[in-house]
Design an enzyme around this catalytic site. Structure first.
Site, PDB file in Angstrom:
ATOM      1  N   ASP A 171       0.815  -1.224   0.000  1.00  0.00           N
ATOM      2  CA  ASP A 171       0.000   0.000   0.000  1.00  0.00           C
ATOM      3  C   ASP A 171       0.847   1.273   0.000  1.00  0.00           C
ATOM      4  OD1 ASP A 171      -2.085  -1.741   0.088  1.00  0.00           O
ATOM      5  OD2 ASP A 171      -2.920  -1.061   1.987  1.00  0.00           O
ATOM      6  N   ASP A 217      -0.347  -4.487  -3.677  1.00  0.00           N
ATOM      7  CA  ASP A 217      -1.350  -3.422  -3.868  1.00  0.00           C
ATOM      8  C   ASP A 217      -0.720  -2.042  -3.714  1.00  0.00           C
ATOM      9  OD1 ASP A 217      -3.077  -5.601  -3.958  1.00  0.00           O
ATOM     10  OD2 ASP A 217      -3.745  -5.358  -1.889  1.00  0.00           O
TER      11      ASP A 217
END
EC number: 3.1.1.11
Length: 536
Positions: A351, A372
């Site tokens: 992230d 991600d």
């Protein structure tokens, strides 16, 4: 279903809604009431419930009036939800609940602002012109919905969903905003197709002629320096001074001299037109180490959180040093509308970059991460960027994007254009043992496109990943697409066979995701002096 068919399907949905709402003559109030209008929205029940319990609304006679009523209803519910969240925090002593509450109160505050901004933009005073386009309104409504989802996700991060969910679910705010998106989307499709707030020359009113010169020769309002040679030795101190300006018109430039600044910074709502200029991504570094495992929500783990409008950063590194074992740990989060990041480096693991909401442009940036590492629900274009998957934990796969579009009417997504995807130095020695995917569906209508980009052999032949191995979540409703990519991994022969994956064959299809069309860049980028390509 090819790109053209999907575009036609979305157009058909918009037109069906428009026809259902508008086809019959509306000559008197008796012809139609709010219940009839509500029946044609995606979520009629909360719409009916609200209008049943709130008297004093004048019955709408046209779709644009019904839109105003829906936005007013959503704003009323958002105000109630924020008040209840604030109330709940008065006697709360649990640190995790306090962390989630703080985020949710801020997020619902921004939701109220976005709804109010929309309301004033689409319903001007008598005789005045609209101050925004329907495209702008769709962006702000998309942000309002994203904020509610981010609040909910934060409670999940810290395992306190039983505390937050009852508060925010009772208002049905998400469904009310989705109704706003559907109706505004119908108006947008019907022909009110603006791109952004602009003056008659096609440039946004907030940009001054000085912006272009600022990128060539910085004339800073404030200087930050570790060695004491500036006005401040922390970046946040300068940002706070900028936030106390009585008049916020015009660009406020903060020059951050070379050095490593160990701090978490936040450019808050209403602290608009801030420009941070460093001495280059290798010289000016802002670094922090917050993470979800450290007790922060993903949203609040960011080393740099940007919320004020029209933010620009140039020549700076934003870094999160939590490491791959600490889970979600954001280096940069942007919720700034019409924001620009130029020649910046964004470094982390899971992230790394939260493109949270609004319209964003990244040019000649380096983005490092593992899981991600570009995620969120902005309309974000990455142009001429270098995307660098790193070495993940043993047994992990790398996933570049996790786009979070939750509603089919949100005008959001991630577009990677004319960029390069290469292994980071720490991944190169083991690149053959680690799978790297271009994206996976964080939300049901996840949307990511990769256009004219060089794909090194770091990218898996299948290209894309389900959310969890074996899951079919979102595979029919997402929109993932590739167009004329190059490099060893660019062949689409072995790509996934999902209904939602597309290989675009026509420039007209791919151009929908370019700077000019996807984020209306030609209306707000030219005067900044930031180089960009409008089309393919």
């Amino acid at each position: 279903m090819n790109m053209m068919m999907q575009k036609l399907s979305i157009l058909f949905l918009h037109l069906i809604l428009l026809v259902l709402l508008c086809v019959h003559p509306l000559t008197t109030v008796a012809d139609r009431n709010s219940t009839d209008w509500c029946d044609k929205t995606p979520y009629p029940d909360p719409c009916k419930c609200y209008f049943k319990n709130h008297n004093g609304f004048q019955q709408p006679t046209q779709l644009s009036e019904f839109r105003v009523m829906l936005v007013e209803a959503a704003m009323d519910r958002a105000i109630s939800a924020r008040a209840e969240l604030t109330n709940s925090g008065k006697n709360c002593t649990d640190s995790k609940k306090q962390a989630v509450l703080a985020d949710c109160i801020d997020l619902y505050g921004d939701t109220i602002m976005q709804l109010n901004r929309t309301l004033h933009g689409v319903s001007p005073k008598a005789g005045a012109a609209k101050s925004c386009t329907d495209f702008d309104a769709q962006t702000w409504l998309s942000t309002a919905l994203t904020n509610t989802e981010t609040c909910r996700r934060g409670s999940s991060d810290l395992n306190v969903t039983d505390f937050i969910t009852p508060i925010v679910s009772n208002t049905k705010i998400s469904h009310l905003i989705s109704n706003c998106l559907a109706v505004n989307g119908a108006l947008l499709t019907a022909g009110n197709k603006g791109n952004t707030t602009a003056n008659q020359k096609g440039f946004p009113t907030w940009l001054s002629r000085k912006d272009k010169r600022l990128l060539r020769a910085v004339r800073a309002n404030l200087v930050v320096a570790k060695d004491g040679s500036g006005h401040f030795n922390t970046v946040q101190a300068a940002i706070d001074v900028a936030g106390r300006r009585k008049v916020t018109s015009g660009r406020f430039v903060i020059y951050v001299k070379r050095g490593i600044y160990q701090e978490n910074i936040n450019v808050r709502l209403n602290n608009d037109d801030i420009m941070l200029v460093g001495d280059g991504m290798r010289s000016t570094i802002i670094t922090g180490g917050r993470s979800v495992q450290g007790g922060y929500t993903t949203y609040n783990s960011a080393t740099a959180g940007i919320e004020g409008l029209h933010f620009i950063a140039k020549g700076i590194t934003f870094r999160n040093t939590a490491g791959p074992a600490k889970g979600q740990a954001v280096a940069l989060r942007s919720s700034s509308d019409l924001s620009i990041f130029y020649k910046c480096s964004i470094e982390g693991y899971q992230d790394t970059l939260m493109v949270h909401s609004q319209r964003q442009f990244y040019r000649e940036c380096y983005i490092y991460g593992t899981v991600d590492f570009i995620f969120g629900n902005a309309a974000a274009v990455f142009q001429n960027c270098l995307i660098l998957p790193r070495r993940p934990l043993k047994g992990q796969a790398n996933v570049i994007t996790a786009q979070g579009r939750a509603d089919p009417f949100q005008n959001t997504g991630i577009s990677i254009h004319n960029s390069r995807i290469l292994p980071a130095p720490d991944l190169k020695p083991v690149v053959g043992t680690v799978k790297t995917y271009m994206g996976r569906p964080w939300m049901k209508f996840s949307r990511t496109v990769v256009l004219q980009t060089y794909l090194d052999n770091v990218v898996s032949p299948v290209g894309w990943s389900p959310w969890i191995e074996g899951s079919v979540f979102g595979l029919d409703t997402l929109f993932y697409a590739e167009y004329k990519n190059t490099g060893p991994a660019s062949s689409t022969r072995w790509r996934v066979s999902w209904k939602g994956f597309h290989v675009l064959g026509r420039a007209s299809d791919a151009s929908a995701f370019t700077v000019g069309k996807f984020i209306a860049g030609t209306a707000w980028l030219p005067r900044t002096g930031i180089p960009f390509t409008s089309g393919l």
